[in-house]
Motif scaffolding. Structure first.
Motif, PDB file in Angstrom:
ATOM      1  N   PRO A 140      -7.622   5.639   7.515  1.00 22.84           N
ATOM      2  CA  PRO A 140      -7.385   5.630   6.104  1.00 22.84           C
ATOM      3  C   PRO A 140      -8.515   6.198   5.238  1.00 22.84           C
ATOM      4  O   PRO A 140      -9.478   6.362   5.722  1.00 22.84           O
ATOM      5  CB  PRO A 140      -7.329   4.260   5.789  1.00 22.84           C
ATOM      6  N   GLN A 181       9.709   1.711   2.342  1.00 20.26           N
ATOM      7  CA  GLN A 181      10.328   0.597   2.790  1.00 20.26           C
ATOM      8  C   GLN A 181       9.114  -0.574   2.416  1.00 20.26           C
ATOM      9  O   GLN A 181       8.091  -0.098   1.949  1.00 20.26           O
ATOM     10  CB  GLN A 181      10.405   0.413   4.300  1.00 20.26           C
ATOM     11  N   ALA A 184       5.315  -0.064   2.697  1.00 20.06           N
ATOM     12  CA  ALA A 184       4.904   1.228   3.484  1.00 20.06           C
ATOM     13  C   ALA A 184       3.754   2.020   2.484  1.00 20.06           C
ATOM     14  O   ALA A 184       3.378   3.089   2.909  1.00 20.06           O
ATOM     15  CB  ALA A 184       6.046   2.051   3.439  1.00 20.06           C
ATOM     16  N   GLY A 185       3.379   1.523   1.184  1.00 17.39           N
ATOM     17  CA  GLY A 185       2.383   1.964   0.494  1.00 17.39           C
ATOM     18  C   GLY A 185       2.623   2.745  -0.583  1.00 17.39           C
ATOM     19  O   GLY A 185       2.094   3.475  -1.419  1.00 17.39           O
ATOM     20  N   LYS A 186       3.893   2.493  -1.175  1.00 24.10           N
ATOM     21  CA  LYS A 186       4.332   3.027  -2.276  1.00 24.10           C
ATOM     22  C   LYS A 186       3.367   2.784  -3.657  1.00 24.10           C
ATOM     23  O   LYS A 186       2.959   3.435  -4.281  1.00 24.10           O
ATOM     24  CB  LYS A 186       5.836   2.923  -2.782  1.00 24.10           C
ATOM     25  N   SER A 187       3.364   1.448  -3.765  1.00 23.69           N
ATOM     26  CA  SER A 187       2.767   0.822  -4.929  1.00 23.69           C
ATOM     27  C   SER A 187       1.218   1.248  -4.858  1.00 23.69           C
ATOM     28  O   SER A 187       0.692   1.882  -5.844  1.00 23.69           O
ATOM     29  CB  SER A 187       2.658  -0.621  -5.115  1.00 23.69           C
ATOM     30  N   GLN A 188       0.603   1.280  -3.522  1.00 25.24           N
ATOM     31  CA  GLN A 188      -0.903   1.875  -3.705  1.00 25.24           C
ATOM     32  C   GLN A 188      -0.903   3.058  -4.031  1.00 25.24           C
ATOM     33  O   GLN A 188      -1.804   3.629  -4.803  1.00 25.24           O
ATOM     34  CB  GLN A 188      -1.307   1.658  -2.263  1.00 25.24           C
ATOM     35  N   GLN A 326      13.056   1.974  -2.738  1.00 21.36           N
ATOM     36  CA  GLN A 326      12.706   1.568  -1.381  1.00 21.36           C
ATOM     37  C   GLN A 326      13.449   2.598  -0.542  1.00 21.36           C
ATOM     38  O   GLN A 326      13.262   3.173   0.527  1.00 21.36           O
ATOM     39  CB  GLN A 326      13.336   0.137  -1.174  1.00 21.36           C
ATOM     40  N   PRO A 375       1.170   2.474   6.867  1.00 28.23           N
ATOM     41  CA  PRO A 375       1.328   2.312   5.479  1.00 28.23           C
ATOM     42  C   PRO A 375       0.414   3.356   5.019  1.00 28.23           C
ATOM     43  O   PRO A 375      -0.874   3.595   5.452  1.00 28.23           O
ATOM     44  CB  PRO A 375       0.459   0.856   5.111  1.00 28.23           C
ATOM     45  N   GLY A 376       0.776   4.112   4.027  1.00 24.88           N
ATOM     46  CA  GLY A 376      -0.149   5.351   3.425  1.00 24.88           C
ATOM     47  C   GLY A 376       0.097   6.609   4.062  1.00 24.88           C
ATOM     48  O   GLY A 376      -0.570   7.573   3.447  1.00 24.88           O
ATOM     49  N   ARG A 391      -1.634  11.805   4.366  1.00 23.34           N
ATOM     50  CA  ARG A 391      -2.348  10.328   4.261  1.00 23.34           C
ATOM     51  C   ARG A 391      -2.920  10.160   2.873  1.00 23.34           C
ATOM     52  O   ARG A 391      -3.556  11.205   2.283  1.00 23.34           O
ATOM     53  CB  ARG A 391      -3.472  10.131   5.308  1.00 23.34           C
ATOM     54  N   VAL A 392      -2.243   9.149   2.098  1.00 23.08           N
ATOM     55  CA  VAL A 392      -2.680   9.147   0.644  1.00 23.08           C
ATOM     56  C   VAL A 392      -3.969   8.310   0.510  1.00 23.08           C
ATOM     57  O   VAL A 392      -4.065   7.365   1.417  1.00 23.08           O
ATOM     58  CB  VAL A 392      -1.435   8.754  -0.060  1.00 23.08           C
ATOM     59  N   TYR A 394      -6.456   5.207  -0.725  1.00 26.59           N
ATOM     60  CA  TYR A 394      -6.225   3.836  -0.573  1.00 26.59           C
ATOM     61  C   TYR A 394      -7.027   3.480  -1.685  1.00 26.59           C
ATOM     62  O   TYR A 394      -8.324   3.486  -1.930  1.00 26.59           O
ATOM     63  CB  TYR A 394      -6.664   3.193   0.624  1.00 26.59           C
TER      64      TYR A 394
END
Ligand SMILES: Nc1ncnc2c1ncn2[C@@H]1O[C@H](COP(=O)(O)OP(=O)(O)OP(=O)(O)O)[C@@H](O)[C@H]1O
Length: 413
Positions: A140, A181, A184-188, A326, A375-376, A391-392, A394
């Motif tokens: 990350p 899902q 999975a990291g959408k909100s972050q 989702q 996630p991410g 990789r987005v 964090y």
């Protein structure tokens, strides 16, 4: 008593020792080097040997009929350097492209005894295949404290498998679809995007958020807040907000001077980034509202219609929609036509069919691996470029998002 000099422990044998010591050490070193070289050579030979089978196994070979029977041709292996990473120069078969190898990269890497691989064009038909022991997106990375001053500046989307940073300029006419899902990291990712954008003078962060986390409270007292509807208590507010945005869009369209077909966002005419968090959930909630009287338009219809208009007509006059879901099924995204309007698409961990639904058949080979992505880690597609895994960044705890917005977003006058 003389002071005892501090000596390295274990003793440093790389210095001193006299002529005999140096000779003895260099024999040992040279022997170790020779052994290492032999091992590398043997491993390179092993790779050459298994390469052919591996290529046949993943379908990048070609069979031609010759006078002596069918002959299987595989991309030709040139120089192999056993190192970190181990690289293999490969000459592709006529008509093959680097993507033909990268598309089956994971399976090819597994057949060669590695975790994954990267294919780097090298010149002509030659490519450099880098064999990796671990997924380069495993680590990350934190979102630095960066903000953009204008929508003309790129925001950081993430890093690709080569460690290269990928940016996106919101002045570019692209709507953004995010699927993934739970967890999975959408909100972050959305927190990170908005935290970078909130300080820009020529941007308003608008939209609808039934969760009330992405939009709403963090923006209280800022110029963005009047353009946001949150929560589920009053869904009519969401329809009214989206219609208000459509009203601004219509005014801008009507005010376009002759021979001009788009506006340049400025502090006076800002770019609206319209975030629609959990759009399918919004539609479901609106669909569950009590039936209205005859002739009255339902909240569901109003939301669908306003969303579709922003998507299909808003690009030229400074509207960019970011939709989170989702699962980006056509129905859940407001219909197939609405879904087709998204140019920038990111999928966090999703089942294979959802991945293909948003990015097309080119991602089929990634499907199995992406179904269990950390996630991410996302698959990203954009017009004019190959699909990439990224990789987005964090951003951190939710409080960090709230703090960054409070610190950087412009306050209401
Ligand atoms: N880029 C990232 N790097 C590392 N870890 C991450 C990243 N994004 C998310 N995570 C981890 O995954 C968790 C869930 O992320 P997030 O809340 O963004 O998921 P989500 O897709 O929005 O889920 P939901 O749909 O339930 O809201 C985070 O709390 C964090 O621990």
């Amino acid at each position: 008593m003389t002071a005892t000099a501090l000596l390295p422990f274990p003793p440093d044998r790389s210095r001193g020792g006299g002529w005999f010591g140096r000779t003895r050490r260099s024999w040992a070193d040279r022997r170790a080097d020779r052994e290492h070289e032999q091992e590398c050579w043997a491993f390179a030979e092993h790779l050459r040997f298994v390469w052919r089978d591996a290529c046949e196994g993943v379908g990048v070979s070609r069979t031609t009929d010759t006078a002596t029977g069918p002959t299987v041709r595989t991309p030709r292996v040139g120089r192999i350097v056993v190192d970190r990473p181990t690289t293999v120069l490969v000459e592709l078969l006529p008509g093959q492209e680097p993507q033909d190898l990268s598309r089956v990269g994971d399976r090819l890497a597994h057949s060669l005894g590695f975790e994954t691989l990267r294919v780097v064009p090298h010149g002509g038909r030659w490519v450099r295949v880098e064999l990796l022991d671990q997924d380069p997106l495993t680590e990350p990375f934190a979102l630095p404290r960066i903000t953009v001053g204008t929508c003309q500046d790129p925001v950081l989307l993430g890093r690709d498998e080569f460690g290269d940073a990928l940016g996106h300029t919101f002045a570019d006419a692209a709507h953004v679809a995010l699927q993934g899902q739970n967890g999975a990291g959408k909100s972050q990712f959305a927190y990170g995007l908005l935290a970078q954008l909130a300080a820009a003078d020529d941007v308003r962060i608008a939209g609808s958020d039934i969760t009330g986390l992405l939009l709403g409270c963090p923006y209280d007292g800022t110029v963005h807040r009047p353009w946001q509807a949150t929560g589920t208590a009053d869904l009519e507010e969401h329809a009214a907000l989206l219609e208000r945005l459509v009203g601004v869009m219509d005014e801008r369209l009507a005010a376009l001077p002759d021979r001009v077909d788009k506006i340049e966002p400025s502090p006076a005419v800002p770019l609206f980034v319209v975030v629609v968090e959990e759009f399918p959930g919004l539609l479901r909630a609106a669909g569950a509202m009590p039936k209205l009287g005859r002739g009255e338009r339902s909240v569901l219809d109003r939301i669908r219609a306003a969303n579709l208009r922003l998507l299909s007509e808003g690009r030229k006059v400074g509207f960019r929609v970011i939709t989170l879901a989702q699962r980006a099924e056509a129905e859940a995204m407001g219909g197939g036509y609405a879904r087709d309007q998204y140019a920038l698409r990111l999928s966090f961990r999703v089942p294979g069919d959802s991945l293909e639904m948003l990015h097309g058949p080119a991602v089929r080979e990634l499907a199995e691996r992406h179904a269990t992505a950390e996630p991410g880690v996302a698959v990203l597609s954009a017009p004019g470029r190959d699909v990439v895994r990224v990789r987005v960044p964090y951003l951190g705890a939710y409080a960090e998002y709230c703090d960054r917005i409070a610190m950087t977003a412009r306050k209401e006058p």
